[in-house]
Design a protein around this motif. Structure first.
Motif, PDB file in Angstrom:
ATOM      1  N   CYS A   1     -17.734  19.473  -3.695  1.00 23.10           N
ATOM      2  CA  CYS A   1     -18.460  19.260  -4.232  1.00 23.10           C
ATOM      3  C   CYS A   1     -20.377  18.626  -4.258  1.00 23.10           C
ATOM      4  O   CYS A   1     -21.113  19.582  -5.002  1.00 23.10           O
ATOM      5  N   TYR A   2     -20.164  18.183  -3.134  1.00 21.41           N
ATOM      6  CA  TYR A   2     -21.793  18.342  -2.305  1.00 21.41           C
ATOM      7  C   TYR A   2     -21.774  19.820  -2.390  1.00 21.41           C
ATOM      8  O   TYR A   2     -23.382  19.596  -2.485  1.00 21.41           O
ATOM      9  N   ALA A   3     -21.473  20.457  -1.317  1.00 20.66           N
ATOM     10  CA  ALA A   3     -22.395  21.697  -1.008  1.00 20.66           C
ATOM     11  C   ALA A   3     -22.276  22.309  -2.386  1.00 20.66           C
ATOM     12  O   ALA A   3     -22.410  23.612  -2.024  1.00 20.66           O
ATOM     13  N   ALA A   4     -21.368  22.527  -3.311  1.00 20.13           N
ATOM     14  CA  ALA A   4     -21.768  22.858  -4.238  1.00 20.13           C
ATOM     15  C   ALA A   4     -22.685  22.581  -4.940  1.00 20.13           C
ATOM     16  O   ALA A   4     -23.006  22.705  -6.653  1.00 20.13           O
ATOM     17  N   GLY A   5     -23.731  21.119  -4.543  1.00 19.79           N
ATOM     18  CA  GLY A   5     -24.544  21.335  -5.479  1.00 19.79           C
ATOM     19  C   GLY A   5     -25.271  19.662  -6.626  1.00 19.79           C
ATOM     20  O   GLY A   5     -25.991  19.706  -6.718  1.00 19.79           O
ATOM     21  N   ALA A   6     -23.455  19.267  -5.926  1.00 22.96           N
ATOM     22  CA  ALA A   6     -23.371  17.821  -7.220  1.00 22.96           C
ATOM     23  C   ALA A   6     -24.633  16.828  -6.067  1.00 22.96           C
ATOM     24  O   ALA A   6     -23.837  16.416  -5.078  1.00 22.96           O
ATOM     25  N   LYS A   7     -24.980  15.653  -7.330  1.00 27.50           N
ATOM     26  CA  LYS A   7     -25.090  14.212  -6.786  1.00 27.50           C
ATOM     27  C   LYS A   7     -23.299  14.114  -6.355  1.00 27.50           C
ATOM     28  O   LYS A   7     -22.804  13.367  -7.472  1.00 27.50           O
ATOM     29  N   VAL A   8     -22.399  13.240  -4.802  1.00 27.90           N
ATOM     30  CA  VAL A   8     -21.460  12.807  -5.357  1.00 27.90           C
ATOM     31  C   VAL A   8     -21.097  11.250  -4.608  1.00 27.90           C
ATOM     32  O   VAL A   8     -22.142  11.359  -3.708  1.00 27.90           O
ATOM     33  N   THR A   9     -20.216  10.055  -5.557  1.00 15.91           N
ATOM     34  CA  THR A   9     -19.933   9.364  -4.890  1.00 15.91           C
ATOM     35  C   THR A   9     -18.663   9.002  -5.160  1.00 15.91           C
ATOM     36  O   THR A   9     -18.164   9.694  -5.902  1.00 15.91           O
ATOM     37  N   LEU A  10     -18.651   8.513  -4.057  1.00 19.57           N
ATOM     38  CA  LEU A  10     -17.372   8.107  -3.298  1.00 19.57           C
ATOM     39  C   LEU A  10     -16.719   6.803  -2.640  1.00 19.57           C
ATOM     40  O   LEU A  10     -17.136   5.948  -2.376  1.00 19.57           O
ATOM     41  N   ILE A  11     -15.863   6.782  -3.850  1.00 28.13           N
ATOM     42  CA  ILE A  11     -15.336   5.392  -3.863  1.00 28.13           C
ATOM     43  C   ILE A  11     -14.057   5.248  -3.144  1.00 28.13           C
ATOM     44  O   ILE A  11     -12.621   6.110  -3.863  1.00 28.13           O
ATOM     45  N   ALA A  12     -13.674   5.139  -2.023  1.00 25.42           N
ATOM     46  CA  ALA A  12     -12.880   5.223  -1.362  1.00 25.42           C
ATOM     47  C   ALA A  12     -11.835   4.188  -1.168  1.00 25.42           C
ATOM     48  O   ALA A  12     -12.770   2.370  -0.174  1.00 25.42           O
ATOM     49  N   GLY A  13     -11.115   4.071  -0.758  1.00 27.54           N
ATOM     50  CA  GLY A  13     -10.323   3.075  -0.431  1.00 27.54           C
ATOM     51  C   GLY A  13      -9.985   2.545   0.937  1.00 27.54           C
ATOM     52  O   GLY A  13     -10.314   3.858   1.944  1.00 27.54           O
ATOM     53  N   PRO A  14      -9.331   2.153   1.627  1.00 28.76           N
ATOM     54  CA  PRO A  14      -9.505   1.303   2.861  1.00 28.76           C
ATOM     55  C   PRO A  14      -8.982   2.842   3.921  1.00 28.76           C
ATOM     56  O   PRO A  14      -7.143   3.147   3.977  1.00 28.76           O
ATOM     57  N   VAL A  15      -9.609   4.011   4.588  1.00 30.62           N
ATOM     58  CA  VAL A  15      -9.055   4.960   4.997  1.00 30.62           C
ATOM     59  C   VAL A  15     -10.068   4.710   6.464  1.00 30.62           C
ATOM     60  O   VAL A  15     -11.109   4.524   6.400  1.00 30.62           O
ATOM     61  N   SER A  16     -10.077   5.458   7.630  1.00 30.86           N
ATOM     62  CA  SER A  16     -10.680   5.759   9.249  1.00 30.86           C
ATOM     63  C   SER A  16     -11.026   7.178   8.861  1.00 30.86           C
ATOM     64  O   SER A  16     -10.879   8.403  10.017  1.00 30.86           O
ATOM     65  N   LEU A  17     -11.912   7.705   8.119  1.00 34.10           N
ATOM     66  CA  LEU A  17     -12.833   9.329   7.601  1.00 34.10           C
ATOM     67  C   LEU A  17     -13.809   8.817   7.982  1.00 34.10           C
ATOM     68  O   LEU A  17     -14.672   7.664   7.147  1.00 34.10           O
ATOM     69  N   ASP A  18     -14.855   9.472   8.562  1.00 41.82           N
ATOM     70  CA  ASP A  18     -16.092   9.623   8.110  1.00 41.82           C
ATOM     71  C   ASP A  18     -16.365   9.831   6.915  1.00 41.82           C
ATOM     72  O   ASP A  18     -16.024  10.846   6.206  1.00 41.82           O
TER      73      ASP A  18
ATOM     74  N   SER B   1       0.824  -1.635   0.007  1.00 40.07           N
ATOM     75  CA  SER B   1      -0.013  -0.393  -0.493  1.00 40.07           C
ATOM     76  C   SER B   1       1.095   1.425   0.208  1.00 40.07           C
ATOM     77  O   SER B   1       2.153   0.792  -0.267  1.00 40.07           O
ATOM     78  N   ASN B   2       0.035   2.804   0.309  1.00 40.45           N
ATOM     79  CA  ASN B   2       0.891   3.929   0.507  1.00 40.45           C
ATOM     80  C   ASN B   2       0.557   4.660   1.714  1.00 40.45           C
ATOM     81  O   ASN B   2      -0.305   3.830   2.232  1.00 40.45           O
ATOM     82  N   HIS B   3       0.984   5.835   1.305  1.00 39.56           N
ATOM     83  CA  HIS B   3       0.583   6.638   2.524  1.00 39.56           C
ATOM     84  C   HIS B   3      -0.606   7.395   2.789  1.00 39.56           C
ATOM     85  O   HIS B   3      -0.719   8.334   3.291  1.00 39.56           O
ATOM     86  N   SER B   4      -0.947   7.370   1.627  1.00 39.57           N
ATOM     87  CA  SER B   4      -2.547   7.907   1.334  1.00 39.57           C
ATOM     88  C   SER B   4      -3.374   7.953   2.843  1.00 39.57           C
ATOM     89  O   SER B   4      -3.777   6.695   2.797  1.00 39.57           O
ATOM     90  N   THR B   5      -3.790   8.779   2.741  1.00 40.18           N
ATOM     91  CA  THR B   5      -5.034   9.321   3.952  1.00 40.18           C
ATOM     92  C   THR B   5      -6.746   8.962   3.220  1.00 40.18           C
ATOM     93  O   THR B   5      -7.388   9.534   3.954  1.00 40.18           O
ATOM     94  N   GLY B   6      -6.336  10.174   2.404  1.00 37.05           N
ATOM     95  CA  GLY B   6      -7.880   9.979   1.571  1.00 37.05           C
ATOM     96  C   GLY B   6      -8.692  11.469   2.059  1.00 37.05           C
ATOM     97  O   GLY B   6      -9.750  11.782   1.642  1.00 37.05           O
TER      98      GLY B   6
END
Length: 416
Positions: free
Chosen positions: A237-254, A222-227
């Motif tokens: 993007c959501y705040a700008a009015g978009a419908k957003v889908t987030l494809i997330a690798g293994p990260v510990s973020l809400d 793997s690598n050091h990316s935290t997402g």
């Protein structure tokens, strides 16, 4: 679930506290509203002051508490009118039976009832009273009149009461009330964004975080990316009015508020999900994920045991997700990211052309103050020649601020 604090940091809550034992809960409510970032001012009726002191609310809110309509100092500047204009929401909690009656019949004999008539802000009431007073026909009639006038009534809870009775009439818990206020402002902001936001009506797919390429059941590459950058972009993007889908690798973020999240581990899983999202419809594809360039050719079925000083692992190249998406027939607006340690701009400009992107944002991850694991970033943005936009240098700032600037850059490119 996380929320964009900027949405509520400028919102003003005028909390009115009326007479009743539930007034002690209002002190906790002030703290919860402040925790969320709201500006809070407190108005107290004479009855409320019999249960809790103005000094308590002054200490918790950080603002002077207002108790009198005819206050010589305040009235010099039309204090009650200023308060009425200041409020983005008038929340009455607890709302006594007497207060509900005054509101319903348009009386204005104290500061609170005058504020109710003078404000253009939404009015919420959280009634709290004896269960028989709540059930009385006069109270229910007054509530019906308030609902018809546009007042939002937060229904009381049932349970044991201070008087010993059991039934409806308890003020909801402060945490619940604060959460409802927060949700209201986010929903209001969302409705505005969906109509007027920079990305209103757009569907955005974002990849974020690292991928993990298994070696055996317990080890991976793997690598050091935290997402963090990708998640910040999803919020922006959501705040700008978009419908957003987030494809997330293994990260510990809400998961950002309002964002649909799909969790993956490997590069192949991320590519598969990206192609699926393309079939569902995608206007903008943003590839912030730090995808592993290689994967293990043959993943061991069981944990590899130590058997010598060396271990040979054969690697094969992973598909390039952003380049693959860019070559699809249903090609969205493509945004790539380049995290480099040297010749950053040169490599980024090359990727922009080679991968047929519309826009690329690059940063120098060799710097210890930005990039992976940091809460701040600094980027340079390049656009495809067809968009006729000059490169943009985004100075070091929080990743949330950088994300907002990237959304603005995307919006500009969409119209060029």
């Amino acid at each position: 679930m996380s929320f964009d604090v900027s949405v509520i940091s400028s919102k003003n809550i005028l909390l009115a506290v009326t007479g009743g034992i539930a007034a002690y809960k209002s002190a906790i409510l002030v703290r919860r509203l402040k925790d969320y970032g709201f500006n809070v001012r407190v108005v107290m009726t004479h009855g409320a002051q019999a249960f809790i002191t103005p000094l308590t609310f002054q200490a918790l809110s950080g603002n002077v508490v207002h108790t009198e309509l005819l206050n010589p100092e305040a009235e010099a500047g039309m204090g009650h009118i200023e308060l009425a204009r200041w409020a983005d929401l008038l929340l009455v909690a607890p709302a006594s039976c007497d207060t509900l009656a005054k509101f319903a019949h348009g009386l204005a004999d104290d500061l609170l009832s005058t504020l109710y008539l003078a404000t253009k802000a939404p009015v919420w009431v959280a009634p709290a009273m004896n269960q028989q007073m709540w059930a009385a026909k006069a109270t229910q009639r007054n509530l019906q009149m308030l609902v018809e006038d546009g007042v939002h009534v937060i229904m009381p809870a049932a349970g044991s009461q201070a008087c010993g009775d059991v039934g409806l009439g308890r003020m909801p818990e402060p945490e619940f009330l604060a959460e409802q206020v927060k949700l209201y402002f986010h929903q209001t902001q969302r409705a505005i964004a969906e109509k007027f936001g920079l990305l209103a009506g757009k569907r955005v797919v974002i990849t974020a975080g690292p991928t993990r390429e298994a070696i055996d059941p317990v080890r991976y590459i793997s690598n050091h990316s935290t997402g963090k950058m990708g998640f910040a972009l999803a919020s922006a993007c959501y705040a700008a009015g978009a419908k957003v889908t987030l494809i997330a690798g293994p990260v510990s973020l809400d998961t950002p508020n309002g964002v649909e999240r799909v969790n993956v581990h490997s590069a192949l899983e991320m590519l598969d999900q990206s192609l699926q999202q393309l079939e569902y419809g995608c206007d903008i594809f943003i590839a912030t994920a730090a995808v592993a360039d290689y994967r293990v050719a043959q993943v061991a079925e069981h944990k590899i045991k130590k058997s010598g000083d060396e271990l040979d692992v054969s690697l094969i190249k992973n598909p390039d997700i952003v380049a693959t998406i860019a070559q699809q027939q249903k090609r969205p607006f493509m945004v790539g990211f380049a995290a480099e340690t040297r010749n950053v701009e040169e490599y980024a400009a090359g990727k922009l052309v080679a991968k047929k992107l519309d826009m690329i944002a690059c940063n120098d991850v060799s710097r210890s103050d930005i990039g992976f694991a940091s809460d701040e970033n600094a980027m340079t943005v390049f656009f495809a020649q067809k968009h006729a936009l000059p490169k943009r240098d985004l100075a070091k700032a929080s990743k949330q601020e950088i994300a907002q600037q990237l959304v603005e850059a995307i919006a500009d490119a969409l119209v060029h």
